[in-house]
Scaffold this motif. Structure first.
Motif, PDB file in Angstrom:
ATOM      1  N   TYR A 109       0.820  -1.233   0.000  1.00 47.56           N
ATOM      2  CA  TYR A 109       0.000   0.000   0.000  1.00 47.56           C
ATOM      3  C   TYR A 109       0.850   1.278   0.000  1.00 47.56           C
ATOM      4  O   TYR A 109       0.312   2.385  -0.005  1.00 47.56           O
ATOM      5  CB  TYR A 109      -0.913   0.011   1.226  1.00 47.56           C
ATOM      6  CG  TYR A 109      -1.865  -1.158   1.267  1.00 47.56           C
ATOM      7  CD1 TYR A 109      -3.020  -1.155   0.499  1.00 47.56           C
ATOM      8  CD2 TYR A 109      -1.585  -2.273   2.052  1.00 47.56           C
ATOM      9  CE1 TYR A 109      -3.898  -2.250   0.526  1.00 47.56           C
ATOM     10  CE2 TYR A 109      -2.462  -3.362   2.079  1.00 47.56           C
ATOM     11  CZ  TYR A 109      -3.603  -3.346   1.316  1.00 47.56           C
ATOM     12  OH  TYR A 109      -4.461  -4.413   1.341  1.00 47.56           O
ATOM     13  N   ASP A 111       3.220   4.242  -1.345  1.00 45.78           N
ATOM     14  CA  ASP A 111       3.476   4.972  -2.593  1.00 45.78           C
ATOM     15  C   ASP A 111       4.952   5.322  -2.626  1.00 45.78           C
ATOM     16  O   ASP A 111       5.445   6.128  -1.848  1.00 45.78           O
ATOM     17  CB  ASP A 111       2.630   6.235  -2.655  1.00 45.78           C
ATOM     18  CG  ASP A 111       2.801   6.973  -3.974  1.00 45.78           C
ATOM     19  OD1 ASP A 111       3.523   6.458  -4.849  1.00 45.78           O
ATOM     20  OD2 ASP A 111       2.233   8.080  -4.110  1.00 45.78           O
ATOM     21  N   THR A 112       5.662   4.691  -3.502  1.00 43.46           N
ATOM     22  CA  THR A 112       7.121   4.881  -3.552  1.00 43.46           C
ATOM     23  C   THR A 112       7.600   5.702  -4.734  1.00 43.46           C
ATOM     24  O   THR A 112       8.768   6.102  -4.785  1.00 43.46           O
ATOM     25  CB  THR A 112       7.805   3.510  -3.606  1.00 43.46           C
ATOM     26  OG1 THR A 112       7.395   2.825  -4.788  1.00 43.46           O
ATOM     27  CG2 THR A 112       7.451   2.693  -2.374  1.00 43.46           C
ATOM     28  N   GLU A 113       6.723   5.956  -5.690  1.00 46.31           N
ATOM     29  CA  GLU A 113       7.166   6.635  -6.907  1.00 46.31           C
ATOM     30  C   GLU A 113       7.654   8.051  -6.627  1.00 46.31           C
ATOM     31  O   GLU A 113       8.603   8.527  -7.217  1.00 46.31           O
ATOM     32  CB  GLU A 113       6.025   6.653  -7.934  1.00 46.31           C
ATOM     33  CG  GLU A 113       5.682   5.288  -8.485  1.00 46.31           C
ATOM     34  CD  GLU A 113       6.865   4.655  -9.198  1.00 46.31           C
ATOM     35  OE1 GLU A 113       7.648   5.395  -9.832  1.00 46.31           O
ATOM     36  OE2 GLU A 113       7.032   3.435  -9.092  1.00 46.31           O
ATOM     37  N   TRP A 137       8.590  14.650   0.749  1.00 46.32           N
ATOM     38  CA  TRP A 137       7.411  14.046   0.118  1.00 46.32           C
ATOM     39  C   TRP A 137       6.207  14.370   0.980  1.00 46.32           C
ATOM     40  O   TRP A 137       6.146  13.983   2.159  1.00 46.32           O
ATOM     41  CB  TRP A 137       7.594  12.525  -0.011  1.00 46.32           C
ATOM     42  CG  TRP A 137       6.488  11.835  -0.748  1.00 46.32           C
ATOM     43  CD1 TRP A 137       6.206  11.912  -2.067  1.00 46.32           C
ATOM     44  CD2 TRP A 137       5.515  10.948  -0.193  1.00 46.32           C
ATOM     45  NE1 TRP A 137       5.120  11.153  -2.415  1.00 46.32           N
ATOM     46  CE2 TRP A 137       4.667  10.528  -1.244  1.00 46.32           C
ATOM     47  CE3 TRP A 137       5.262  10.446   1.096  1.00 46.32           C
ATOM     48  CZ2 TRP A 137       3.601   9.667  -1.073  1.00 46.32           C
ATOM     49  CZ3 TRP A 137       4.189   9.575   1.275  1.00 46.32           C
ATOM     50  CH2 TRP A 137       3.383   9.202   0.195  1.00 46.32           C
TER      51      TRP A 137
END
Length: 535
Positions: A109, A111-113, A137
């Motif tokens: 789950y 979000d790594t982008e 981020w």
């Protein structure tokens, strides 16, 4: 009042005490801010460096431990299992494993982008070892560490497997922020302490300065005995010592000048007193010669009249010098009585035969407590001055504006007085340009300068205000009806001293239409006030 407030505000803002305190506070504030900035920078760098080194080492060790059982090339399932096992040994932090087109994330789950940048991927793909990057981020800081997985054989070739570890830096950010707040909080007492130290230092420095300033003001006010206590051996002590030496020299010079002045006054008084007796004899002889001048040859008659005029002038000069000496010695006293000033002015003019030559505008019923003889001397000097140096009509105006002061104004229509003459007209022995005065007619009376002259041979007003044959008018003198002669140069000075003795003054100005205006101003002391003062 406004001027004094402005001066006080400038002193408050720009005073030495304020400048010292401000300087201390600014130095303390700059030092505290500099120390805070350096401490914050070093602490933040140390925290981030520790976190960064720990993350890199942990990632390397965990990848080495888990990667030994991974078959290459991996499939999606084995790659996901690899990422999960690496993450388990790193405190459940997010781990991303990439092999060519396959990507596995330990947290499905997450979000790594947005946190793994293209620059970091390219650096890891180059195979030069572990790389890291700090990123923001969604407003929070993160540390992303990436490392390529190499084969265990000797050439250390890259396997194409890349592992990324995402570490949350919010805890470190909060720690450094707390440290910064602590340092900021500690800055306030530092500044307050600096201000207190500045006040103490300013008091220590300014205390002798204030004492020196007080002594300087006392010295300027005439207290030549004012001195400053010398303490220590610093620059302020040297300054105090110099001040005391200067004050000693000034006091010695003043004492010497006062002694010389007293000697000069005594000399003038003694000489004038000693000259009175021979001058009285000379005056009698000159009077006899003048009475018999018509029976003498022309040259002898002229010489007799000249001797008589010069003897009378010398007598007036001696009387004037004695009167000035009495003023200087403070031995002059007023014989004040209730006097009608208008009658006094008319009597003074009539006594000298000036009634037809002067235009008078006298306010009636102006009564004051004055010394009638000294007022007569003032009137004789001012009016004689106008008649001798000015041009007709000469006007004498008496008025009591406001009821608390009386003014006597004597104006002429002559050439007036230049500014440099007006400044010195009351100086002793000062005479304006002799070319402006009219010459003495032959057979003239005892003339005078702007200070006045004596009466003719038929008698004159004595020191007590009475007539006596052969006498002379009291200091200042008056003009005789026969003409004008050269005076002593002391008449206007004596007139001013008489005015000051009454608490008044004499002013000189230029008349708008031409000519000079001399104004006597006296406080109007009423007879009833004198009676109350006598009681």
């Amino acid at each position: 009042m406004r001027r004094s407030l402005g001066h006080g505000s400038r002193r408050l803002v720009g005073g030495l005490r304020v400048r010292l305190v401000v300087t201390f506070v600014l130095v303390a504030l700059v030092s505290a801010v500099t120390a805070t900035a350096l401490a914050y920078r070093d602490a933040r760098t140390a925290v981030l460096q520790r976190t960064q080194n720990t993350a890199v080492n942990d990632l390397r060790e965990r990848v080495a431990a888990v990667g030994a059982g991974l078959d290459l090339p991996p499939d999606q399932r084995s790659l996901s299992r690899f990422a999960a096992k690496v993450s388990e040994g790193l405190g459940a932090r997010i781990v991303v494993a990439r092999h060519q087109d396959l990507t596995a994330v330990s947290d499905a789950y997450a979000d790594t982008e947005g946190r793994i940048t293209a620059e970091l991927r390219a650096a890891v793909r180059s195979g030069d070892g572990a790389r890291f990057q700090r990123v923001q981020w969604r407003g929070d800081p993160y540390l992303v560490v990436g490392t390529p997985v190499t084969y265990a054989d000797g050439d250390r070739r890259t396997s194409g497997l890349e592992v990324f570890l995402i570490t949350d830096l919010r805890a470190e950010r909060d720690d450094t922020a707390a440290l910064l707040d602590s340092v900021r909080t500690g800055t306030v007492p530092v500044v307050v302490l600096a201000a207190l130290l500045a006040l103490l230092a300013a008091g220590t420095v300014l205390r002798p300065v204030r004492k020196l300033g007080r002594a300087t003001r006392e010295l300027a006010a005439g207290d030549l005995g004012s001195r400053v206590a010398i303490r220590g051996h610093d620059e302020l002590a040297d300054l105090a010592r110099t001040f005391n030496e200067t004050a000693d020299a000034l006091q010695a010079s003043d004492a010497e000048l006062r002694a010389q002045e007293a000697k000069a006054r005594r000399f003038v008084a003694d000489v004038s007193h000693e000259l009175r007796t021979p001058l009285a004899a000379m005056t009698m002889v000159a009077t006899v010669l003048e009475e018999d001048a018509d029976q003498l040859p022309p040259d002898a008659a002229h010489a007799a009249r000249t001797v008589g005029a010069e003897t009378a002038r010398l007598s007036r000069l001696v009387e004037d010098l004695m009167e000035i000496s009495r003023f200087d010695a403070g031995a002059v006293r007023l014989d004040a009585t209730a006097t009608d000033l208008a009658d006094t002015v008319r009597a003074s003019l009539a006594l000298r035969g000036w009634t037809d030559r002067v235009v008078v505008e006298l306010q009636e019923d102006v009564r004051a407590v004055v010394d009638r003889r000294r007022i007569d001397v003032i009137v004789a000097n001012l009016v004689g001055n106008a008649l001798r140096h000015g041009a007709p009509p000469v006007t004498v105006t008496l008025a009591a504006p406001g009821g608390d002061r009386v003014t006597l104004e004597v104006a002429d229509r002559g050439p007036g007085l230049p500014p440099e003459v007006r400044e010195r007209v009351f100086d002793r022995f000062y005479k304006a340009d002799a070319a402006r005065t009219r010459s003495t007619p032959e057979g003239g009376g005892r003339g005078g300068d702007r200070g006045g002259a004596g009466l003719g041979q038929d008698g004159s007003l004595g020191q007590d205000g009475s007539f006596g044959p052969g006498g002379s008018l009291g200091p200042g003198g008056s003009l005789g009806p026969g003409g004008f002669g050269q005076g002593s140069g002391l008449g206007m000075a004596i007139a001013l001293e008489n005015a000051r003795l009454h608490g008044g003054t004499i002013e000189v100005a230029e008349r708008p239409g031409g000519g000079a205006v001399f104004t006597l101003r006296l406080p109007l002391r009423h007879p009833d006030e004198e009676e109350e003062g006598d009681e």
